[in-house]
Design a protein around this motif. Structure first.
Motif, PDB file in Angstrom:
ATOM      1  N   TRP A   1      48.126  56.412  35.647  1.00 38.62           N
ATOM      2  CA  TRP A   1      47.305  55.429  36.349  1.00 38.62           C
ATOM      3  C   TRP A   1      47.500  54.116  35.618  1.00 38.62           C
ATOM      4  CZ3 TRP A   1      41.956  55.701  38.929  1.00 38.62           C
ATOM      5  CH2 TRP A   1      41.159  54.566  38.672  1.00 38.62           C
ATOM      6  N   GLU A   2      47.939  53.046  36.332  1.00 35.74           N
ATOM      7  CA  GLU A   2      48.071  51.728  35.705  1.00 35.74           C
ATOM      8  C   GLU A   2      47.056  50.769  36.350  1.00 35.74           C
ATOM      9  OE1 GLU A   2      51.778  50.588  33.556  1.00 35.74           O
ATOM     10  OE2 GLU A   2      52.625  51.096  35.518  1.00 35.74           O
ATOM     11  N   GLU A   3      46.553  49.824  35.564  1.00 36.03           N
ATOM     12  CA  GLU A   3      45.427  49.009  36.012  1.00 36.03           C
ATOM     13  C   GLU A   3      45.649  47.527  35.772  1.00 36.03           C
ATOM     14  OE1 GLU A   3      40.928  49.361  34.388  1.00 36.03           O
ATOM     15  OE2 GLU A   3      41.577  50.907  35.813  1.00 36.03           O
ATOM     16  N   ASN A   4      45.193  46.752  36.704  1.00 36.64           N
ATOM     17  CA  ASN A   4      45.228  45.293  36.600  1.00 36.64           C
ATOM     18  C   ASN A   4      43.945  44.863  35.893  1.00 36.64           C
ATOM     19  OD1 ASN A   4      46.665  42.976  37.239  1.00 36.64           O
ATOM     20  ND2 ASN A   4      45.466  42.578  39.084  1.00 36.64           N
ATOM     21  N   PRO A   5      43.985  43.904  34.954  1.00 36.52           N
ATOM     22  CA  PRO A   5      42.773  43.617  34.167  1.00 36.52           C
ATOM     23  C   PRO A   5      41.661  42.851  34.887  1.00 36.52           C
ATOM     24  CG  PRO A   5      44.573  42.211  33.453  1.00 36.52           C
ATOM     25  CD  PRO A   5      45.148  43.153  34.474  1.00 36.52           C
ATOM     26  N   VAL A   6      41.395  43.278  36.138  1.00 37.09           N
ATOM     27  CA  VAL A   6      40.240  42.739  36.877  1.00 37.09           C
ATOM     28  C   VAL A   6      39.060  43.585  36.428  1.00 37.09           C
ATOM     29  CG1 VAL A   6      39.214  42.458  39.165  1.00 37.09           C
ATOM     30  CG2 VAL A   6      41.640  41.953  38.805  1.00 37.09           C
ATOM     31  N   TYR A   7      38.324  43.092  35.455  1.00 35.95           N
ATOM     32  CA  TYR A   7      37.373  43.911  34.676  1.00 35.95           C
ATOM     33  C   TYR A   7      35.988  43.275  34.721  1.00 35.95           C
ATOM     34  CZ  TYR A   7      35.650  46.279  30.351  1.00 35.95           C
ATOM     35  OH  TYR A   7      34.960  47.016  29.418  1.00 35.95           O
ATOM     36  N   TRP A   8      34.987  44.059  35.085  1.00 33.99           N
ATOM     37  CA  TRP A   8      33.600  43.620  35.196  1.00 33.99           C
ATOM     38  C   TRP A   8      33.482  42.438  36.166  1.00 33.99           C
ATOM     39  CZ3 TRP A   8      31.982  44.403  29.326  1.00 33.99           C
ATOM     40  CH2 TRP A   8      31.801  45.734  29.110  1.00 33.99           C
ATOM     41  N   THR A   9      32.958  41.292  35.729  1.00 30.90           N
ATOM     42  CA  THR A   9      32.567  40.255  36.703  1.00 30.90           C
ATOM     43  C   THR A   9      33.410  39.008  36.576  1.00 30.90           C
ATOM     44  OG1 THR A   9      30.384  41.200  36.522  1.00 30.90           O
ATOM     45  CG2 THR A   9      30.569  39.060  37.644  1.00 30.90           C
ATOM     46  N   ILE A  10      34.531  38.980  37.279  1.00 28.18           N
ATOM     47  CA  ILE A  10      35.382  37.784  37.191  1.00 28.18           C
ATOM     48  C   ILE A  10      34.996  36.809  38.301  1.00 28.18           C
ATOM     49  CG2 ILE A  10      37.226  39.144  36.131  1.00 28.18           C
ATOM     50  CD1 ILE A  10      38.804  38.886  38.641  1.00 28.18           C
ATOM     51  N   SER A  11      35.637  35.649  38.341  1.00 29.01           N
ATOM     52  CA  SER A  11      35.262  34.602  39.315  1.00 29.01           C
ATOM     53  C   SER A  11      35.845  34.913  40.685  1.00 29.01           C
ATOM     54  CB  SER A  11      35.765  33.243  38.816  1.00 29.01           C
ATOM     55  OG  SER A  11      35.259  32.971  37.528  1.00 29.01           O
ATOM     56  N   TRP A  12      35.151  35.747  41.434  1.00 25.14           N
ATOM     57  CA  TRP A  12      35.670  36.286  42.699  1.00 25.14           C
ATOM     58  C   TRP A  12      36.015  35.196  43.696  1.00 25.14           C
ATOM     59  CZ3 TRP A  12      36.784  40.845  41.301  1.00 25.14           C
ATOM     60  CH2 TRP A  12      35.936  41.574  40.459  1.00 25.14           C
ATOM     61  N   ASP A  13      35.257  34.116  43.724  1.00 25.32           N
ATOM     62  CA  ASP A  13      35.510  33.129  44.782  1.00 25.32           C
ATOM     63  C   ASP A  13      36.361  31.960  44.285  1.00 25.32           C
ATOM     64  OD1 ASP A  13      31.968  32.580  44.512  1.00 25.32           O
ATOM     65  OD2 ASP A  13      33.650  32.170  43.135  1.00 25.32           O
ATOM     66  N   ASN A  14      37.059  32.178  43.182  1.00 31.16           N
ATOM     67  CA  ASN A  14      37.934  31.120  42.663  1.00 31.16           C
ATOM     68  C   ASN A  14      39.382  31.463  43.044  1.00 31.16           C
ATOM     69  OD1 ASN A  14      39.853  29.880  40.929  1.00 31.16           O
ATOM     70  ND2 ASN A  14      38.194  29.258  39.565  1.00 31.16           N
ATOM     71  N   GLU A  15      39.998  30.646  43.905  1.00 31.38           N
ATOM     72  CA  GLU A  15      41.334  30.969  44.434  1.00 31.38           C
ATOM     73  C   GLU A  15      42.370  31.099  43.316  1.00 31.38           C
ATOM     74  OE1 GLU A  15      44.436  32.162  46.649  1.00 31.38           O
ATOM     75  OE2 GLU A  15      42.265  32.228  47.051  1.00 31.38           O
ATOM     76  N   SER A  16      42.285  30.270  42.278  1.00 30.80           N
ATOM     77  CA  SER A  16      43.319  30.380  41.222  1.00 30.80           C
ATOM     78  C   SER A  16      43.104  31.649  40.401  1.00 30.80           C
ATOM     79  CB  SER A  16      43.293  29.144  40.318  1.00 30.80           C
ATOM     80  OG  SER A  16      42.146  29.191  39.498  1.00 30.80           O
ATOM     81  N   THR A  17      41.850  32.108  40.312  1.00 34.22           N
ATOM     82  CA  THR A  17      41.611  33.403  39.653  1.00 34.22           C
ATOM     83  C   THR A  17      42.247  34.517  40.480  1.00 34.22           C
ATOM     84  OG1 THR A  17      39.534  32.611  38.716  1.00 34.22           O
ATOM     85  CG2 THR A  17      39.808  34.989  38.848  1.00 34.22           C
TER      86      THR A  17
END
Ligand code: GCU
Length: 606
Positions: free
Chosen positions: A382-398
């Motif tokens: 299983w490989e994972e992208n580091p989208v972890y806990w609460t990132i800036s969901w509504d930020n397009e560059s994020t």
């Protein structure tokens, strides 16, 4: 992956990481020149070597001052004013994090400049040269001989730049600004439960290619027809026009000529009768060679199918139960971030000893040795992208940042048979902006790779308010192929005996995995099973949890948290944690805890 999508990926790749070239495929097997070793370094918390006093980046100025570190300036004469000199500085080892190399940098988060010098001679006229970084945490600005090559964001995926027209025969100076500052809009964001190791954390290589070279390929079993090998080869050539290629799989009697289109794209579509499928008991890898007129690239690829059927996970059309363990990328052999083949071998051998046939590489892409060895050892990944806990969901560059990191992960490992699951995220809140974000990521991953399964580590909750019944109530559960969740009943939620009181109601007709459960224990600390932090408490947690898990229908496996104790700045309990998360089944000294043997017995009997 269609050609249109490949070109789109190429445009996206170039747009979000300035100057970065399309990721070279399979540098792992190419003949390369290592730039590992001692690099000069300058610690620059004020980024004085990057910005002028007006806080304008030097590398965006037509005539940058000599005080710009990327120029590696030297005093013209005795009266010349210059306030840095790389060659008089101390060394940092590359690959490696700076935190465990220099006590003064243990907690350091900010900018460190690295410099490496090298000579280089092309081995043939017309050849091309790339500098390839396996990873650097977090933001890298890269310069060669005073020219900016580009920028890369994200600490766990490879990137490369072409330097054919910049490299000299002698005294090349490669300068890299690494900034590992945690950012609100970053991926990951400000808070994680792992150490924010900074530096050029994996190998750096010079990759010399022919003028026309094999830039990329995707050669896998057709998920719709397991008697077909499908994919593509992408050639990169200065010459326009169609290119002739030879694709060889001697083990399958294949010696196929391919002709690319104008853009160097050649589709692969081979019908093959007798394939020796890659499996856990027989992790067979075929030798693959791709030849252009000027070079040959060799790889070892396993062919297997992975899909779901109702609540089952089917490997080569057979149900498989994932006996797993979660792993962080820390070296079990020395301190700090792991990067070497020896590190990977030790971690995967411990997993095998535990009775595992599967590992969850958390929470970010680990080094390539892990998946190459998993291919050889017959371990599913299983490989994972580091989208972890609460990132800036509504930020397009994020979002672009998260998508680019995912694209680099898939680009690097798409030919690895062992890799069966792409995980989009870990423990993220069920809010509308997050749902949009993760839905886009999952759609992107599916478009990029239709041969693997999509998942994410979701969170469980009470069923209709009843704390004795647990469920997954998350719209993203509709999107994933495998429903996975973390649960800490008995550690963050009550005591181990609570497991006896809990039942699970999971409505989706999908395979279910528990991606995390666990308890902390200080190795060597003994006492009653009621005493937290003792090995007996952790052991009891495993006993109770395994009994609970065995009663959950639809469960097709799990990956307890975690194989080895790991560093975390969030874990400060004196005499117990002292900067370590103690949920490992093995201590950072390599000593097994009692719970290790509980899980081992469970897996050996499963
Ligand atoms: C979380 C998280 C891990 C963390 C673990 C813990 O679920 O996903 O990153 O380390 O729990 O609390 O130990």
């Amino acid at each position: 992956m269609s050609k249109q999508f490949l070109l789109l990926a190429l445009m996206i790749c170039v747009s979000s990481s300035y100057g970065q070239d399309h990721l070279l495929q399979n540098v792992y097997n190419r003949t390369t020149i290592s730039l590992n070793g001692d690099w000069k370094y300058i610690v620059d918390p004020y980024e004085n070597g990057y910005y002028n006093y007006r806080y304008e980046p030097f590398d965006q100025q037509p005539t940058p001052w000599a005080s710009a570190f990327f120029l590696n300036s030297k005093p013209k004469d005795a009266s010349d004013l210059l306030e840095y000199d790389f060659d008089k500085m101390d060394n940092l080892k590359v690959p490696g994090d700076w935190n465990t190399q220099k006590e003064s940098l243990y907690y350091y988060e900010g900018t460190v400049w690295y410099k490496q010098s090298f000579d280089f001679d092309f081995s043939a006229e017309g050849n091309r040269l790339f500098v390839y970084f396996e990873a650097a945490n977090y933001q890298a600005e890269v310069y060669l001989n005073g020219s900016k090559l580009g920028t890369h964001t994200g600490g766990f995926t490879p990137f490369n730049f072409e330097v054919t027209d910049i490299v000299k025969a002698q005294d090349n100076f490669l300068i890299v600004k690494i900034d590992n500052k945690r950012l609100k809009d970053g991926v990951p964001t400000l808070n994680t439960d792992w150490w924010n190791y900074g530096g050029i954390t994996r190998d750096v290589k010079l990759v010399e290619t022919a003028a026309t070279f094999v830039a990329d390929y995707f050669i896998q079993l057709d998920p719709q027809d397991t008697k077909k090998i499908k994919g593509y080869v992408q050639v990169n050539s200065k010459d326009t026009g169609a290119q002739k290629l030879q694709l060889k799989l001697p083990g399958l009697g294949i010696d196929q000529q391919l002709t690319s289109d104008q853009d160097g794209y050649a589709a692969v579509d081979l019908s093959v009768e007798d394939i020796r499928y890659w499996s856990l008991d027989d992790p067979f890898l075929y030798d693959v060679a791709i030849e252009t007129a000027q070079e040959t690239v060799k790889d070892q690829i396993g062919f297997r199918s992975i899909r779901t059927e109702g609540t089952q996970i089917m490997l080569n059309d057979q149900p498989v139960y994932l006996k797993g363990i979660s792993i962080h990328e820390e070296s079990p052999l020395r301190d700090g971030r792991g990067y070497s083949k020896e590190d990977a071998t030790q971690l995967l051998e411990w997993a095998k000893e535990l009775g595992c046939n599967y590992v969850r590489l958390a929470h970010y892409p680990h080094n390539e040795h892990m998946v190459r060895l998993a291919d050889q050892m017959g371990i599913l990944v299983w490989e994972e992208n580091p989208v972890y806990w609460t990132i800036s969901w509504d930020n397009e560059s994020t979002y672009q940042n998260a998508e680019t990191q995912l694209s680099e992960l898939i680009a690097r490992d798409k030919n690895r048979a062992s890799v069966i699951i792409w995980s989009m995220a870990n423990e993220t809140p069920n809010v509308p902006a997050r749902n949009v974000f993760l839905n886009k990521l999952a759609a992107y991953a599916r478009a990029k790779d239709n041969t693997r399964l999509i998942s994410a580590a979701l969170e469980q909750k009470n069923y209709q308010g009843d704390p004795t019944i647990r469920t997954i109530d998350d719209p993203f559960a509709e999107v994933v192929d495998i429903l996975s969740f973390n649960q800490y009943i008995g550690w963050y939620d009550g005591l181990p005996e609570k497991c006896k009181t809990i039942t699970w109601k999971i409505e989706e007709d999908k395979p279910v995995l528990i991606s995390e459960f666990g308890a902390g224990a200080k190795q060597g600390l003994h006492g009653s099973k009621e005493e937290r932090w003792t090995e007996e408490f952790q052991e009891n947690l495993y006993v109770e949890t395994l009994q609970m898990i065995d009663k959950i229908d639809k469960i097709q496996g799990f990956s307890p948290w975690i194989l080895v104790d790991f560093r975390s700045p969030r874990r400060v309990l004196p005499e117990i944690q002292d900067g370590w998360n103690r949920k490992g089944l093995i201590s950072e000294e390599g000593e097994k805890k009692k719970a290790f043997f509980i899980l081992q017995a469970f897996y050996n009997n499963k």
